[in-house]
Enzyme design. Structure first.
Site, PDB file in Angstrom:
ATOM      1  CG  HIS A   8      -1.787  -0.867   1.105  1.00 10.09           C
ATOM      2  ND1 HIS A   8      -2.103  -1.634   2.427  1.00 10.09           N
ATOM      3  CD2 HIS A   8      -2.824  -1.168   0.468  1.00 10.09           C
ATOM      4  CE1 HIS A   8      -3.123  -2.571   2.245  1.00 10.09           C
ATOM      5  NE2 HIS A   8      -3.729  -2.331   1.094  1.00 10.09           N
TER       6      HIS A   8
ATOM      7  CE  LYS B 285     -13.908  -5.797   2.583  1.00  6.66           C
ATOM      8  NZ  LYS B 285     -12.676  -5.534   1.852  1.00  6.66           N
TER       9      LYS B 285
ATOM     10  NE  ARG C 184      -2.877  -7.566  -4.612  1.00  2.13           N
ATOM     11  CZ  ARG C 184      -3.595  -7.721  -3.646  1.00  2.13           C
ATOM     12  NH1 ARG C 184      -2.859  -8.060  -2.568  1.00  2.13           N
ATOM     13  NH2 ARG C 184      -4.845  -7.796  -3.676  1.00  2.13           N
TER      14      ARG C 184
ATOM     15  CB  SER D  71      -4.366  -6.451   4.462  1.00  2.00           C
ATOM     16  OG  SER D  71      -3.778  -5.130   4.202  1.00  2.00           O
TER      17      SER D  71
HETATM   18  O1  PNS Z   1      -8.562  -2.670   0.534  1.00  3.84           O
HETATM   19  P1  PNS Z   1      -9.936  -2.968  -0.095  1.00  3.84           P
HETATM   20  O2  PNS Z   1     -10.854  -3.694   0.885  1.00  3.84           O
HETATM   21  O3  PNS Z   1      -9.613  -3.800  -1.559  1.00  3.84           O
HETATM   22  O4  PNS Z   1     -10.584  -1.498  -0.524  1.00  3.84           O
HETATM   23  C1  PNS Z   1     -11.891  -1.517  -1.221  1.00  3.84           C
HETATM   24  C2  PNS Z   1     -12.604  -0.290  -1.148  1.00  3.84           C
HETATM   25  C3  PNS Z   1     -12.655   0.398   0.192  1.00  3.84           C
HETATM   26  C4  PNS Z   1     -11.768   0.522  -2.219  1.00  3.84           C
HETATM   27  C5  PNS Z   1     -14.207  -0.514  -1.762  1.00  3.84           C
HETATM   28  O5  PNS Z   1     -14.700  -1.548  -1.001  1.00  3.84           O
HETATM   29  C6  PNS Z   1     -14.822   0.708  -1.749  1.00  3.84           C
HETATM   30  O6  PNS Z   1     -14.794   1.675  -2.200  1.00  3.84           O
HETATM   31  N1  PNS Z   1     -15.987   0.583  -0.678  1.00  3.84           N
HETATM   32  C7  PNS Z   1     -16.785   1.767  -0.490  1.00  3.84           C
HETATM   33  C8  PNS Z   1     -18.303   1.289  -0.751  1.00  3.84           C
HETATM   34  C9  PNS Z   1     -18.618   1.778  -2.300  1.00  3.84           C
HETATM   35  O7  PNS Z   1     -18.294   2.807  -2.766  1.00  3.84           O
HETATM   36  N2  PNS Z   1     -18.872   0.868  -3.146  1.00  3.84           N
HETATM   37  C10 PNS Z   1     -19.149   0.923  -4.613  1.00  3.84           C
HETATM   38  C11 PNS Z   1     -17.903   0.917  -5.280  1.00  3.84           C
HETATM   39  S1  PNS Z   1     -18.139   0.145  -6.522  1.00  3.84           S
END
Ligand code: PNS
Length: 159
Positions: A18, A42, A91, A128
């Protein structure tokens, strides 16, 4: 007016992968906002407060990076903060499948652009989830996460 890249994630916990993306984004944009998702569904290992604090310590030497937390839709947060584009690390092709869906949805919902940055090869195996699994079973995570995160993991796992 300058552009603020938005680097969103769960960051449970932040890894060197990150930080590689955040640091490189900081070199490309005027500013970077790291957005930590507070997502109770989560069931993260670390609270949002802990995740934000670990990130703040990790990016302390980057003057144009700040850390915040959000709930709900990412595009809403981006609008509220005047941040964008979203910058995400990729990745491998397995990341791409879900990331492209999210990017397209975020564009549809709020016209927010997403830019993908290839993860440095040295961190392409890192996540993570894997870090937590290794730490849970007493494995060494030194060099994969900042030292203060390693200590927090050891404390949390009660090792
Ligand atoms: O580190 P992660 O868990 O891969 O991050 C995922 C994240 C936080 C970027 C994604 O889950 C997110 O943007 N969640 C917020 C909810 C949202 O906006 N959902 C619709 C987007 S498609």
């Amino acid at each position: 007016m300058g552009l603020t890249a938005l680097c969103p994630g769960t960051f449970d916990p932040v890894t060197n992968g990150h930080l590689d993306i955040i640091g490189r984004a900081a070199g490309c944009f005027d500013a970077v906002l790291v957005g930590v998702l507070e997502n109770p569904s989560k069931q993260p290992l670390f609270s949002v407060k802990e995740r934000v604090a670990m990130l703040e310590e990790a990016v302390g030497d980057l003057s144009n990076v700040r850390v915040g937390a959000f709930r709900g839709l990412l595009v809403k947060y981006a609008k509220e903060e005047g941040a964008g584009p979203i910058v995400k690390g990729l990745r491998a092709v397995t990341d791409y499948e879900f990331e492209i869906q999210m990017a397209q949805m975020n564009h549809r919902l709020g016209g927010v652009e997403t830019l993908f940055m290839p993860t440095s090869p040295r961190w392409s195996f890192l996540s993570s989830s894997l870090v937590k699994e290794v730490a849970r079973f007493g494995g060494e995570v030194e060099g994969l996460v900042p030292d203060h995160v390693r200590k927090a993991l050891v404390e949390k796992m009660g090792a």
